[in-house]
Scaffold this motif. Sequence first.
Motif, short mmCIF file in Angstrom:
data_model
loop_
_atom_site.label_atom_id
_atom_site.label_comp_id
_atom_site.label_asym_id
_atom_site.label_seq_id
_atom_site.Cartn_x
_atom_site.Cartn_y
_atom_site.Cartn_z
N GLU A 57 -31.55 22.37 -83.88
CA GLU A 57 -30.22 22.03 -83.34
C GLU A 57 -29.70 23.10 -82.40
O GLU A 57 -29.14 22.80 -81.34
CB GLU A 57 -29.23 21.82 -84.48
CG GLU A 57 -29.33 20.42 -85.06
CD GLU A 57 -28.30 20.17 -86.15
OE1 GLU A 57 -27.24 20.82 -86.12
OE2 GLU A 57 -28.59 19.34 -87.02
N GLU A 58 -29.88 24.36 -82.78
CA GLU A 58 -29.40 25.45 -81.92
C GLU A 58 -30.18 25.47 -80.61
O GLU A 58 -29.61 25.68 -79.54
CB GLU A 58 -29.52 26.79 -82.65
CG GLU A 58 -28.83 27.93 -81.90
CD GLU A 58 -28.87 29.26 -82.64
OE1 GLU A 58 -28.33 30.23 -82.08
OE2 GLU A 58 -29.44 29.33 -83.75
N ARG A 59 -31.49 25.20 -80.70
CA ARG A 59 -32.31 25.19 -79.49
C ARG A 59 -31.86 24.08 -78.54
O ARG A 59 -31.76 24.26 -77.33
CB ARG A 59 -33.79 25.01 -79.88
CG ARG A 59 -34.74 25.32 -78.74
CD ARG A 59 -36.18 25.42 -79.21
NE ARG A 59 -36.69 24.15 -79.72
CZ ARG A 59 -37.07 23.95 -80.96
NH1 ARG A 59 -36.99 24.92 -81.86
NH2 ARG A 59 -37.53 22.78 -81.36
N GLN A 60 -31.56 22.89 -79.13
CA GLN A 60 -31.08 21.77 -78.32
C GLN A 60 -29.74 22.12 -77.65
O GLN A 60 -29.53 21.85 -76.48
CB GLN A 60 -30.88 20.51 -79.19
CG GLN A 60 -32.15 19.97 -79.81
CD GLN A 60 -33.05 19.31 -78.79
OE1 GLN A 60 -33.84 19.99 -78.14
NE2 GLN A 60 -32.92 18.01 -78.64
N ALA A 61 -28.84 22.74 -78.43
CA ALA A 61 -27.51 23.10 -77.90
C ALA A 61 -27.63 24.10 -76.75
O ALA A 61 -26.95 23.99 -75.73
CB ALA A 61 -26.64 23.68 -79.01
N ILE A 62 -28.53 25.08 -76.91
CA ILE A 62 -28.74 26.09 -75.85
C ILE A 62 -29.29 25.41 -74.59
O ILE A 62 -28.81 25.65 -73.47
CB ILE A 62 -29.68 27.22 -76.35
CG1 ILE A 62 -28.93 28.11 -77.36
CG2 ILE A 62 -30.19 28.07 -75.19
CD1 ILE A 62 -29.81 29.13 -78.08
N ALA A 63 -30.31 24.53 -74.80
CA ALA A 63 -30.91 23.85 -73.65
C ALA A 63 -29.89 22.97 -72.94
O ALA A 63 -29.81 22.93 -71.71
CB ALA A 63 -32.10 23.01 -74.12
N ARG A 64 -29.04 22.29 -73.72
CA ARG A 64 -28.01 21.41 -73.13
C ARG A 64 -27.02 22.24 -72.33
O ARG A 64 -26.62 21.87 -71.22
CB ARG A 64 -27.29 20.67 -74.26
CG ARG A 64 -27.21 19.20 -74.02
CD ARG A 64 -26.53 18.37 -75.08
NE ARG A 64 -26.23 19.01 -76.34
CZ ARG A 64 -26.88 18.77 -77.47
NH1 ARG A 64 -27.91 17.97 -77.50
NH2 ARG A 64 -26.51 19.35 -78.59
N GLU A 65 -26.63 23.39 -72.88
CA GLU A 65 -25.67 24.27 -72.19
C GLU A 65 -26.27 24.80 -70.89
O GLU A 65 -25.60 24.85 -69.85
CB GLU A 65 -25.28 25.41 -73.14
CG GLU A 65 -24.47 26.54 -72.52
CD GLU A 65 -23.12 26.13 -71.97
OE1 GLU A 65 -22.60 26.86 -71.12
OE2 GLU A 65 -22.58 25.07 -72.37
N ILE A 66 -27.55 25.19 -70.92
CA ILE A 66 -28.20 25.69 -69.69
C ILE A 66 -28.24 24.58 -68.64
O ILE A 66 -27.99 24.82 -67.45
CB ILE A 66 -29.60 26.26 -70.01
CG1 ILE A 66 -29.45 27.57 -70.80
CG2 ILE A 66 -30.41 26.50 -68.73
CD1 ILE A 66 -30.75 28.12 -71.39
N ASP A 67 -28.55 23.35 -69.07
CA ASP A 67 -28.53 22.20 -68.15
C ASP A 67 -27.15 22.05 -67.50
O ASP A 67 -27.04 21.86 -66.29
CB ASP A 67 -28.85 20.91 -68.91
CG ASP A 67 -30.33 20.59 -68.85
OD1 ASP A 67 -31.09 21.43 -68.34
OD2 ASP A 67 -30.72 19.51 -69.33
N SER A 68 -26.10 22.13 -68.33
CA SER A 68 -24.75 21.92 -67.78
C SER A 68 -24.37 23.04 -66.82
O SER A 68 -23.68 22.82 -65.83
CB SER A 68 -23.73 21.73 -68.90
OG SER A 68 -23.07 22.92 -69.19
N GLN A 69 -24.84 24.27 -67.07
CA GLN A 69 -24.59 25.38 -66.14
C GLN A 69 -25.28 25.11 -64.80
O GLN A 69 -24.71 25.35 -63.73
CB GLN A 69 -25.11 26.69 -66.73
CG GLN A 69 -24.33 27.16 -67.95
CD GLN A 69 -25.10 28.18 -68.76
OE1 GLN A 69 -26.19 28.62 -68.38
NE2 GLN A 69 -24.54 28.57 -69.90
N LYS A 70 -26.52 24.61 -64.87
CA LYS A 70 -27.25 24.33 -63.63
C LYS A 70 -26.56 23.22 -62.84
O LYS A 70 -26.51 23.26 -61.62
CB LYS A 70 -28.70 23.95 -63.95
CG LYS A 70 -29.53 25.16 -64.38
CD LYS A 70 -30.94 24.76 -64.74
CE LYS A 70 -31.76 26.02 -65.12
NZ LYS A 70 -33.04 25.66 -65.75
N LYS A 92 -30.76 17.25 -62.00
CA LYS A 92 -30.93 16.27 -63.10
C LYS A 92 -31.65 16.99 -64.22
O LYS A 92 -32.83 17.28 -64.13
CB LYS A 92 -31.77 15.09 -62.61
CG LYS A 92 -31.02 14.19 -61.63
CD LYS A 92 -30.10 13.25 -62.39
CE LYS A 92 -29.37 12.32 -61.44
NZ LYS A 92 -28.20 12.92 -60.84
N GLY A 93 -30.93 17.28 -65.29
CA GLY A 93 -31.50 18.11 -66.35
C GLY A 93 -32.39 17.32 -67.29
O GLY A 93 -32.46 16.09 -67.24
#
Length: 449
Positions: free
Chosen positions: A386-399, A407-408
Amino acid sequence: MQNSFEDFKFNKQILNAITEAGYTVPTEIQQKAITPILAGQDVMGIAQTGTGKTAAFVLPMLMKLKYAQGNDARALILSPTRELAMQIEEHIRLFSQYLDLRTVVLYGGLGPKTQIENLEKGVDIIVATPGRFLDLYLEGHIPVKSLKFLVLDEADKMMDMGFISKIHRVLEVVPRKRQNLLFSATMSELVRKIAGDFLAFPTVIEVTEQATPAQTIQQVVYKVPNLKTKLNLVQHLLKDDEKFHRLIVFCKTRAVADNVFHFLERKYGAEQVRVIHANKGQNTRINSINAFKEGSIRILVATDVAARGLDVSNVSHVINFEVPIVIEDYVHRIGRTGRAFNVGDAITLANPAEEYYVRKIEKLIRQSIPVNELPDEVFVESTGFEERQAIAREIDSQKKKDNPDFKGAFHEKKYMLNGNGQPKSRSSKRDGGKRKSNSSKSGRTFRGK
């Protein structure tokens, strides 16, 4: 330049109180602000937290008010949070101990009955949060015709907290003929706007480059893959209890603050650790802050509600357990240490998604923050799904923020789940697998290996 408080021609009562409070040399903001305030000018002071700005407006105000007079307040100081309001009131009490001035502090979070009784006894200075001041004014408990001073402290925080309409409402009800003082740590567009509505030909005082941390603060960043490893690192750092003798650990949310508190409480005992955030009752927060000030507890875990105006001397370290998203809050957080010419350390723990905000902070403070390797003794935990997914989602939103066409890996169709909560499309599964291996790879590289 005035090199001592005697140069300002303060009366004997104020000078005695300054000496007893242990103040010897005026800070830069005090040197530049006190004289124009004594001369009756409107002043706008841009000064980071920890530079002594509260005394810069309290001392000349006390000198001009001199003694108790009538029943109605002659000075109103508005503050964004109850903690800061109490802090200002404490400064006033400290410096006016040989004067007979009456101060009342007004804030929400508890019933107004006692506050109304205090106002009815007669008051010279009101320190208040905007909401509670307006409530009591509209109920007819605060006559404003005698007001001669209006101070907005931490104006930038007031704007961030959405107080602009309340401030305008206050400006409508207070007398036109008054002296205005505005203090802010940063100069945002909203602060500029309120300054234009509020100040008449002000003397502008900027004591350091905007949003520059005090020179006495050593800053460092550790790149840490996840929350559990952050806890391991904090535990490792706190082994040096002589060096880490009084510290504040800042978290973004109440939930994380509570988790960190329970972890530290288990390790170091309830008598060494307290937590403060908006969900804690008013008395609990006051008691925790006082215990921390007195040195009876070693660690205070806090959300940003406590980042402003928490004036505690000899805080050895500030640990940013999470990087603040409102990057200006970084300056306020680390300003809790290195106060009044003391040295201090600010340690920031950043997971891969938080590195984005570290870069923004470096741009804001116009300096790069050194990165320390994780000590070998710190066990690096693997990042949970879950934490890995949250981090990846946050990095996508930053990009996406930086490039709207990006398109993340997490764009909408990949979130479609079937009845078992599994991704519907095979491509989405494959993507999840790739992301996992990338993430664990990056976890291994965090220690620079």
